[in-house]
Design a protein around this motif. Structure first.
Motif, PDB file in Angstrom:
ATOM      1  N   ARG A   1     -28.189 101.851  78.226  1.00  0.00           N
ATOM      2  CA  ARG A   1     -27.620 102.103  76.397  1.00  0.00           C
ATOM      3  C   ARG A   1     -25.674 101.029  76.983  1.00  0.00           C
ATOM      4  N   ILE A   2     -25.703 101.216  78.827  1.00  0.00           N
ATOM      5  CA  ILE A   2     -24.899 100.316  79.533  1.00  0.00           C
ATOM      6  C   ILE A   2     -24.861  98.940  78.984  1.00  0.00           C
ATOM      7  N   ALA A   3     -26.003  98.086  78.859  1.00  0.00           N
ATOM      8  CA  ALA A   3     -27.054  96.999  78.908  1.00  0.00           C
ATOM      9  C   ALA A   3     -26.131  96.226  77.592  1.00  0.00           C
ATOM     10  N   MET A   4     -26.777  97.958  76.655  1.00  0.00           N
ATOM     11  CA  MET A   4     -26.385  97.042  75.071  1.00  0.00           C
ATOM     12  C   MET A   4     -25.084  97.183  74.427  1.00  0.00           C
ATOM     13  N   GLY A   5     -24.327  97.619  75.555  1.00  0.00           N
ATOM     14  CA  GLY A   5     -22.073  98.030  75.245  1.00  0.00           C
ATOM     15  C   GLY A   5     -22.495  96.652  75.952  1.00  0.00           C
ATOM     16  N   MET A   6     -22.564  96.222  76.686  1.00  0.00           N
ATOM     17  CA  MET A   6     -22.387  94.998  77.362  1.00  0.00           C
ATOM     18  C   MET A   6     -22.346  93.922  76.393  1.00  0.00           C
ATOM     19  N   LEU A   7     -23.514  93.895  75.620  1.00  0.00           N
ATOM     20  CA  LEU A   7     -24.323  92.647  75.009  1.00  0.00           C
ATOM     21  C   LEU A   7     -23.011  92.510  73.534  1.00  0.00           C
ATOM     22  N   VAL A   8     -22.771  93.947  72.607  1.00  0.00           N
ATOM     23  CA  VAL A   8     -21.751  94.135  72.145  1.00  0.00           C
ATOM     24  C   VAL A   8     -20.796  93.419  72.531  1.00  0.00           C
ATOM     25  N   ALA A   9     -20.075  93.927  73.697  1.00  0.00           N
ATOM     26  CA  ALA A   9     -18.631  93.626  73.650  1.00  0.00           C
ATOM     27  C   ALA A   9     -18.835  91.944  74.094  1.00  0.00           C
ATOM     28  N   PHE A  10     -19.225  91.599  74.931  1.00  0.00           N
ATOM     29  CA  PHE A  10     -19.886  90.167  74.621  1.00  0.00           C
ATOM     30  C   PHE A  10     -19.845  89.385  73.543  1.00  0.00           C
ATOM     31  N   LEU A  11     -20.838  89.974  72.888  1.00  0.00           N
ATOM     32  CA  LEU A  11     -20.409  89.211  71.341  1.00  0.00           C
ATOM     33  C   LEU A  11     -19.519  89.323  70.383  1.00  0.00           C
TER      34      LEU A  11
ATOM     35  N   ALA B   1     -19.917  98.877  83.689  1.00  0.00           N
ATOM     36  CA  ALA B   1     -18.996 100.317  82.142  1.00  0.00           C
ATOM     37  C   ALA B   1     -18.018  99.520  82.499  1.00  0.00           C
ATOM     38  N   ILE B   2     -17.409  98.902  83.487  1.00  0.00           N
ATOM     39  CA  ILE B   2     -16.004  98.393  83.747  1.00  0.00           C
ATOM     40  C   ILE B   2     -15.905  96.468  83.019  1.00  0.00           C
ATOM     41  N   ALA B   3     -16.775  96.072  82.674  1.00  0.00           N
ATOM     42  CA  ALA B   3     -17.322  94.410  81.847  1.00  0.00           C
ATOM     43  C   ALA B   3     -16.771  95.264  80.342  1.00  0.00           C
ATOM     44  N   ILE B   4     -17.825  96.136  80.704  1.00  0.00           N
ATOM     45  CA  ILE B   4     -17.663  96.395  78.515  1.00  0.00           C
ATOM     46  C   ILE B   4     -15.697  96.741  78.100  1.00  0.00           C
ATOM     47  N   VAL B   5     -15.425  97.747  79.279  1.00  0.00           N
ATOM     48  CA  VAL B   5     -13.963  97.729  79.442  1.00  0.00           C
ATOM     49  C   VAL B   5     -13.203  96.705  79.140  1.00  0.00           C
ATOM     50  N   ALA B   6     -13.499  95.776  80.115  1.00  0.00           N
ATOM     51  CA  ALA B   6     -12.451  94.451  80.412  1.00  0.00           C
ATOM     52  C   ALA B   6     -12.710  93.866  78.991  1.00  0.00           C
ATOM     53  N   MET B   7     -13.756  93.248  78.724  1.00  0.00           N
ATOM     54  CA  MET B   7     -14.313  92.398  77.449  1.00  0.00           C
ATOM     55  C   MET B   7     -14.030  93.086  76.251  1.00  0.00           C
ATOM     56  N   THR B   8     -13.410  94.148  76.193  1.00  0.00           N
ATOM     57  CA  THR B   8     -13.279  95.090  74.845  1.00  0.00           C
ATOM     58  C   THR B   8     -11.653  94.811  74.737  1.00  0.00           C
ATOM     59  N   ALA B   9     -11.254  95.270  75.977  1.00  0.00           N
ATOM     60  CA  ALA B   9     -10.307  94.978  75.489  1.00  0.00           C
ATOM     61  C   ALA B   9      -9.468  93.049  75.359  1.00  0.00           C
ATOM     62  N   MET B  10     -10.097  93.012  76.405  1.00  0.00           N
ATOM     63  CA  MET B  10     -10.550  91.119  76.116  1.00  0.00           C
ATOM     64  C   MET B  10      -9.697  90.629  74.662  1.00  0.00           C
ATOM     65  N   ALA B  11     -10.787  91.149  73.426  1.00  0.00           N
ATOM     66  CA  ALA B  11     -11.047  90.683  72.227  1.00  0.00           C
ATOM     67  C   ALA B  11     -10.270  91.596  71.553  1.00  0.00           C
ATOM     68  N   VAL B  12      -9.482  92.836  72.163  1.00  0.00           N
ATOM     69  CA  VAL B  12      -9.198  93.327  71.064  1.00  0.00           C
ATOM     70  C   VAL B  12      -6.800  93.033  71.095  1.00  0.00           C
TER      71      VAL B  12
END
Length: 232
Positions: A135-145, A205-216
């Motif tokens: 789930r973490i891996a897929m979260g990173m994929l979604v955030a990256f995309l 988890a940190i990467a997901i939060v960081a990438m999502t924040a950057m995107a927003v």
């Protein structure tokens, strides 16, 4: 019966290159290294070869992570593949510019669609590795995309293409993954002090939060910029 409608043919349109912004920690050193390599690249190797190398290397990186579920040497093999991916993915455009063989529409499209598939390969490999919760891996994929989509839309609408965010770009991510792979190879039971979760789960988890924040943040900034430009 003859058709009265004219046949449509693809007409190449003028393409304006977006301004490339690369302000990551390694950008200056990387730029010098790539120019040095491009100047010494054998004539029989062209940018398409390097693009294919980068794509194949990322696919093999995902396979290597999957292998790591049964054999920890897969972690080091993944690091080698990430290094080869850097070589192919970063050098293809530099080589084209040095040789004055730019194909801006083709290069932009192929480079970034390959990055998207490469991210899929990598995250699926991590999910299969056992070192990261799927789930973490897929979260990173979604955030990256999500971050990638925002960047590509900004390139089209604003003419600005950001290759890094908050001093982090693809090269820094590869370096961090390489360090993590080495740590896990020698210390597979590594835990962050005070946390019961796995090492890469916390990092992911940190990467997901960081990438999502950057995107927003980028989405809000670019929306405001476009609103100001097109408000009458």
């Amino acid at each position: 019966m003859n058709s009265s409608q004219p046949t449509r043919t693809a007409i190449p349109q003028k393409f304006k290159n977006a301004i490339r912004l690369q302000n990551s920690f390694t950008a200056a050193t990387e730029r010098k290294a790539l120019l040095w390599l491009a100047a010494r690249m054998p004539a029989f190797i062209n940018s398409d070869h390097l693009t294919l190398l980068g794509f194949t290397a990322m696919f093999l990186a995902g396979c290597s992570y999957a292998l790591a579920r049964w054999n920890p040497w897969g972690l080091l093999l993944a690091t080698l593949c990430l290094a080869l991916n850097w070589l192919g993915d970063s050098l293809d455009g530099t080589l084209a510019r040095v040789r004055n063989r730019q194909r801006p529409r083709y290069g932009f499209y192929v480079d970034h669609i390959i990055d998207s598939f490469g991210a899929l390969f990598l995250m699926c490999g991590l999910a299969a590795s056992g070192y990261v919760d799927w789930r973490i891996a897929m979260g990173m994929l979604v955030a990256f995309l999500l971050l990638s989509i925002e960047s590509y839309l900004a390139s089209y609408t604003l003419g600005i293409f950001s290759l890094s965010f908050a001093k982090f770009g693809p090269t820094e991510i590869r370096i961090l993954l390489g360090i993590a792979n080495t740590v896990l190879f020698f210390l597979p039971a590594t835990r962050i002090s005070g946390w019961s979760h796995r090492f890469l789960d916390i990092g992911g988890a940190i990467a997901i939060v960081a990438m999502t924040a950057m995107a927003v943040f980028a989405a809000v900034s670019h929306t405001l910029a476009l609103y100001r430009q097109e408000t009458f």
